[in-house]
Design a protein around this motif. Sequence first.
Motif, mmCIF file in Angstrom:
data_model
loop_
_atom_site.group_PDB
_atom_site.id
_atom_site.type_symbol
_atom_site.label_atom_id
_atom_site.label_comp_id
_atom_site.label_asym_id
_atom_site.label_seq_id
_atom_site.Cartn_x
_atom_site.Cartn_y
_atom_site.Cartn_z
ATOM 1 N N UNK A 1 0.864 -1.175 0.000
ATOM 2 C CA UNK A 1 0.000 0.000 0.000
ATOM 3 C C UNK A 1 0.902 1.227 0.000
ATOM 4 N N UNK A 2 0.516 2.289 -0.691
ATOM 5 C CA UNK A 2 1.377 3.472 -0.693
ATOM 6 C C UNK A 2 1.474 4.107 0.689
ATOM 7 N N UNK A 3 0.371 4.008 1.459
ATOM 8 C CA UNK A 3 0.320 4.597 2.803
ATOM 9 C C UNK A 3 -0.817 3.923 3.547
ATOM 10 N N UNK A 4 -0.708 3.811 4.861
ATOM 11 C CA UNK A 4 -1.838 3.307 5.655
ATOM 12 C C UNK A 4 -1.680 3.777 7.098
ATOM 13 N N UNK A 5 -0.887 3.062 7.857
ATOM 14 C CA UNK A 5 -0.767 3.403 9.276
ATOM 15 C C UNK A 5 0.244 4.516 9.525
#
Length: 436
Positions: A210-214
């Motif tokens: 994912x490119x970004x999440x947490x």
Amino acid sequence: MGSGQQLYIKAKSIIPGGTQLLSKRPEMFLPEHWPSYYSRAKGVEVWDLDGNKYIDMSYNGIGSCILGAADPDVDSAVKAAIDSGSMSTLNAPEEVELAELLCELHPWAEMVRYARCGGEAMAIAVRIARARTRRDRVAFCGYHGWHDWYLAANLTNDRVLDGHLLPGLEPAGVPRGLLGTALPFRYNHIEELKSIVSQHRDELAAIIMEPIRDHEPEPGFLEAIREIASDIGAILILDEITAGFRLTTGGAHLILDIGPDIAVFAKAISNGYPMAAIIGKAEVMQAAQTTFISSTYWTEKIGPVAALATIRKHQRCDVSKHLVRMGSLVQEGWRAAAQRACLELEIGGIAPLGHFTFTGDHKQAAKTLFIQMMLERGFLASTAFYATYAHQNEHMESYLKATGEVFAHVAGALEHGTVVKELKGPVAHSGFGRLT
Ligand SMILES: Cc1ncc(COP(=O)(O)O)c(C=O)c1O
């Protein structure tokens, strides 16, 4: 006992696991007391089987209802599609219109394939990458669904997927021949990817994440990922199934400035109607022609029609701006309420997909008590909030007022060691666990 719990008991006797999605298991929220089933959902309001109404301050269709449940614009487009025949021997022209729109929003992409669910769309992306490179192994970070290519990571031992959202998952039924084909690395740990590359450089078909999440990407992390993928000839696949359309109209990668070879969308692109898209560079996507990727219901009309209506409304109403504002209010509200209650919380996630965890030995029991008390106050709430376009200031105000009261109570219960005693049922499950 509510009608929903009674039905769930019956469900578990005829549906293994009771539901089709781990994240919808009532045990993940409030064992024996979660309403479990809904009779109606509209905007952020949900009615259970006994007619009780709740405000959804949790997952809103597990991240799919980005505009709110039963959005009038999407639903009227879908109703028209139903009336004109949702399935035929011929193809739906909306597939082409949607492909053009997705490529317009993501100028690096030139071709599009479709599926209906996130996990299957990721399996398609991985198949295309393997077909294109004629390599078998993949390096990945994060959660990407239930398919064999992904669960193969846990064939080495059942802890590999820990930290990638599904601790302790047994890969029973996944062929042992896939051992060593899915190699995990953690977000912002470029050295872990480098170590995989040093051992398997010419065997890696794809880098998947994912490119970004947490977490925000650390400076240079995403650039290094792109550089490594190009250097070793692996396909960079960005999973935008949950992050996409939260921060902008399109993939989060558009604002993070990382150019993938393939990006995958599902969930939020069609506001509760099944739809998924795999978009990519032409030379990569053409590899789909060298293998077999084909399914009847990937051709029905409702999915693309719902996606076109959702994406156009997203653009027209600047939905991501609203999601960021609502999500930020909630995250700031959690922080302030926790401070007032002297409660230690860890808060994370991008603004529209925020989450928190209680800390200490009784954190899971504290979460359960929070859910129980918020439910009593008319909220479907857990330790995450997925913002929708239907959330308004008034929902934030009433939710944060209730959160303040409940945090103060939970803090007291933690201090006096009464958390478990105050629960009406068992502590909520975390991660993957057998129900029998
Ligand atoms: C990042 C990511 N990838 C893949 C999936 C799987 O999608 P689906 O549940 O539609 O199969 C999810 C679902 O939560 C997800 O968040």
